[in-house]
Design an enzyme around this catalytic site. Structure first.
Site, PDB file in Angstrom:
ATOM      1  N   GLY A   1      -7.040  -6.356   0.309  1.00 21.84           N
ATOM      2  CA  GLY A   1      -6.198  -6.642   1.469  1.00 21.84           C
ATOM      3  C   GLY A   1      -5.584  -8.031   1.511  1.00 21.84           C
ATOM      4  O   GLY A   1      -4.424  -8.228   1.160  1.00 21.84           O
TER       5      GLY A   1
ATOM      6  N   GLY B   1     -12.473  -4.253   1.175  1.00 21.89           N
ATOM      7  CA  GLY B   1     -13.862  -3.834   1.372  1.00 21.89           C
ATOM      8  C   GLY B   1     -14.303  -2.852   0.302  1.00 21.89           C
ATOM      9  O   GLY B   1     -15.422  -2.931  -0.221  1.00 21.89           O
TER      10      GLY B   1
ATOM     11  N   ARG C   1       0.822  -1.216   0.000  1.00 24.50           N
ATOM     12  CA  ARG C   1       0.000   0.000   0.000  1.00 24.50           C
ATOM     13  C   ARG C   1       0.858   1.270   0.000  1.00 24.50           C
ATOM     14  O   ARG C   1       0.412   2.314  -0.482  1.00 24.50           O
ATOM     15  CB  ARG C   1      -0.936  -0.004   1.202  1.00 24.50           C
ATOM     16  CG  ARG C   1      -2.157  -0.872   0.961  1.00 24.50           C
ATOM     17  CD  ARG C   1      -3.077  -0.841   2.138  1.00 24.50           C
ATOM     18  NE  ARG C   1      -4.390  -1.359   1.781  1.00 24.50           N
ATOM     19  CZ  ARG C   1      -5.315  -1.715   2.660  1.00 24.50           C
ATOM     20  NH1 ARG C   1      -5.064  -1.611   3.951  1.00 24.50           N
ATOM     21  NH2 ARG C   1      -6.478  -2.161   2.252  1.00 24.50           N
TER      22      ARG C   1
ATOM     23  N   LYS D   1     -16.027 -15.392   5.857  1.00 30.58           N
ATOM     24  CA  LYS D   1     -17.462 -15.254   6.120  1.00 30.58           C
ATOM     25  C   LYS D   1     -18.320 -15.061   4.879  1.00 30.58           C
ATOM     26  O   LYS D   1     -18.056 -14.171   4.074  1.00 30.58           O
ATOM     27  CB  LYS D   1     -17.688 -14.059   7.035  1.00 30.58           C
ATOM     28  CG  LYS D   1     -17.209 -14.272   8.451  1.00 30.58           C
ATOM     29  CD  LYS D   1     -17.523 -13.022   9.190  1.00 30.58           C
ATOM     30  CE  LYS D   1     -17.440 -13.131  10.687  1.00 30.58           C
ATOM     31  NZ  LYS D   1     -17.629 -11.769  11.228  1.00 30.58           N
TER      32      LYS D   1
HETATM   33  C1  3PG Z   1      -8.651  -1.857   4.975  1.00 24.66           C
HETATM   34  O1  3PG Z   1      -7.582  -2.354   5.351  1.00 24.66           O
HETATM   35  O2  3PG Z   1      -9.637  -2.546   4.693  1.00 24.66           O
HETATM   36  C2  3PG Z   1      -8.719  -0.385   4.785  1.00 24.66           C
HETATM   37  O3  3PG Z   1      -7.527   0.227   5.130  1.00 24.66           O
HETATM   38  C3  3PG Z   1      -9.874   0.166   5.582  1.00 24.66           C
HETATM   39  O4  3PG Z   1      -9.682  -0.107   6.938  1.00 24.66           O
HETATM   40  P1  3PG Z   1     -10.945  -0.289   7.879  1.00 24.66           P
HETATM   41  O5  3PG Z   1     -11.643  -1.541   7.421  1.00 24.66           O
HETATM   42  O6  3PG Z   1     -10.388  -0.394   9.281  1.00 24.66           O
HETATM   43  O7  3PG Z   1     -11.815   0.927   7.710  1.00 24.66           O
END
Ligand code: 3PG
Ligand code: MG
Length: 399
Positions: free
Chosen positions: A356, A380, A41, A206
């Site tokens: 991620g 996400g 990142r 999940k």
């Molecule tokens: C992630 O790693 O999914 C992003 O950096 C967002 O982080 P968060 O899910 O803690 O908001």
């Protein structure tokens, strides 16, 4: 898309101007040593930062790291990230000990043209993530006061209605950075008219996290391959015993209805690596997916499943992958993730790795990142994009 870009900002004079860059520098840290275990990142935001440095801007970078609870917590300090960012940029990065306080103000005031500062973790401040508009707004006012323009390059956080993502752009001239633009362009291809066959691979623990995206994708894809912890709830929905594998009992009915509606598009594992316990050295062997012995836990997809998934991927023209196929952090249960990742890398297709965990898996397994068309920095965020949701961070740039 009605969004101004970094190039638009650069076309104006940015020399000597303070530019606040919201980045997603939420990198994984080793819990023992505090070392950065995957700097993907940080590298992903270099094109934007490099261009601003080149243009002589005073670059003020901000990010969250982890999920601290609105007050300073040394375990979530961005200081190690400042060090790594400086190495990658080839110039020191000035680190502010707070986000909008005395240290931040004096650090920014001390920047020469073309220098870079990193502010301490945004989430050390309750205003960043607050649901209360006024509290968020007050924090956004303080952040905005540190700069003359705003660049959003934090794709991994665009699905969060947080002050630095959503409220600051309302207060400053704002543009999308290079990473955000590229991510939106790639994901736009997937939601538009992707070349067919379009195959999606989903894993991770999940079903409940993936339900909305499965609903959104089913009508669009030709094949949906399901592995990882979530496959056991689907196997249960088919009436199979899953032993002590991960199971979301309350999702079984939903999975049954998804399978019914999918008309054969969903492909599930036919074999599973089952272990005596959730441990790296647990005794394990391959069992049929339709009869996992009780007391045993499925920790990976089996070799026959990998071969079947690979065959489905071989003919694909577009592939999206999110979520590991097994507990890839443990070598004994990494074969499924590796096999599927290699099949994706070898496919003659437009290949996108979402986010991620899967992006980290590609690097942790030592696979060639260049073999994929795009590795997203947002887990996400990319899923919510594919669900067709409005992403607050993108919406804020459009206004
Ligand atoms: C992630 O790693 O999914 C992003 O950096 C967002 O982080 P968060 O899910 O803690 O908001
Ligand atoms: Mg997340």
């Amino acid at each position: 898309m009605n969004i101004r870009t970094l190039d638009d900002l650069l076309a104006e004079e940015v020399t000597g101007r303070r530019v606040l860059v919201r980045a997603d520098l939420n990198v994984p840290l080793d819990t023992q040593t505090g070392q950065i275990t995957d700097d993907g990142r940080i590298r992903a935001v270099l094109p934007t930062l490099g261009a601003l440095v080149q243009a002589g801007a005073k670059v003020v970078v901000c990010s969250h790291l982890g999920r601290p609870k609105g007050s300073p917590d040394p375990a979530f300090s961005l200081r190690p990230v400042a060090g790594r960012l400086g190495e990658l940029l080839g110039a020191p990065v000035h680190f502010a000990e707070d986000t909008v306080g005395d240290s931040a103000r004096s650090t920014v005031a001390g920047l020469a043209d073309g220098q870079v500062a990193l502010l301490e973790n945004l989430r050390f401040n309750p205003g960043e993530t607050s649901k209360d508009e006024a509290q968020r707004g007050a924090f956004a006012d303080q952040l905005a006061a540190l700069a003359d323009a705003y660049v959003d390059d934090a794709f991994g956080a665009v699905h969060r209605r947080h002050a630095s993502v959503y409220d600051v752009p309302a207060r400053l001239p704002h543009v999308a950075g290079r990473l955000v633009l590229r991510e939106v362009e790639v994901l736009g291809t997937l939601t538009g008219e992707p070349d067919r066959p379009y195959v999606v691979v989903l894993g991770g623990s999940k079903v409940s996290d993936k339900l909305a995206v499965i609903e959104a994708l089913l009508p669009k894809v030709d094949r949906l391959l399901v592995g990882g912890g979530m496959c056991f709830t689907f196997l249960k929905a088919q009436g199979h015993e899953v032993g002590s594998s991960l199971l979301e009992e309350e999702m079984v009915e939903t999975c049954r209805s998804l399978l019914e509606r999918a008309g054969g598009k969903i492909m599930l594992p036919v074999d599973v690596v089952a272990a005596d316990a959730f441990a790296p050295d647990a005794p394990h062997d391959t069992v049929r997916a339709d009869g996992i012995p009780s007391k045993r836990v499925g920790l990976d997809i089996g070799p026959e499943t990998v071969a079947g998934f690979a065959a489905a991927l071989r003919g694909a023209r577009t592939i999206f992958w999110n979520g590991p196929m097994g507990v890839f952090e443990m070598a004994a249960f990494a074969h499924g993730t590796r096999g599927v990742a290699e099949a994706i890398a070898n496919a003659d297709a437009f290949t996108v790795v979402g986010g991620g965990d899967s992006a980290a898996a590609v690097r942790a397994l030592g696979l060639d990142e260049q073999a994929f068309s795009h590795i997203s920095t947002g887990g996400g965020a990319s899923l919510e994009y594919l669900e067709g949701k409005t992403l607050p961070g993108i919406a804020a740039l459009e206004n």
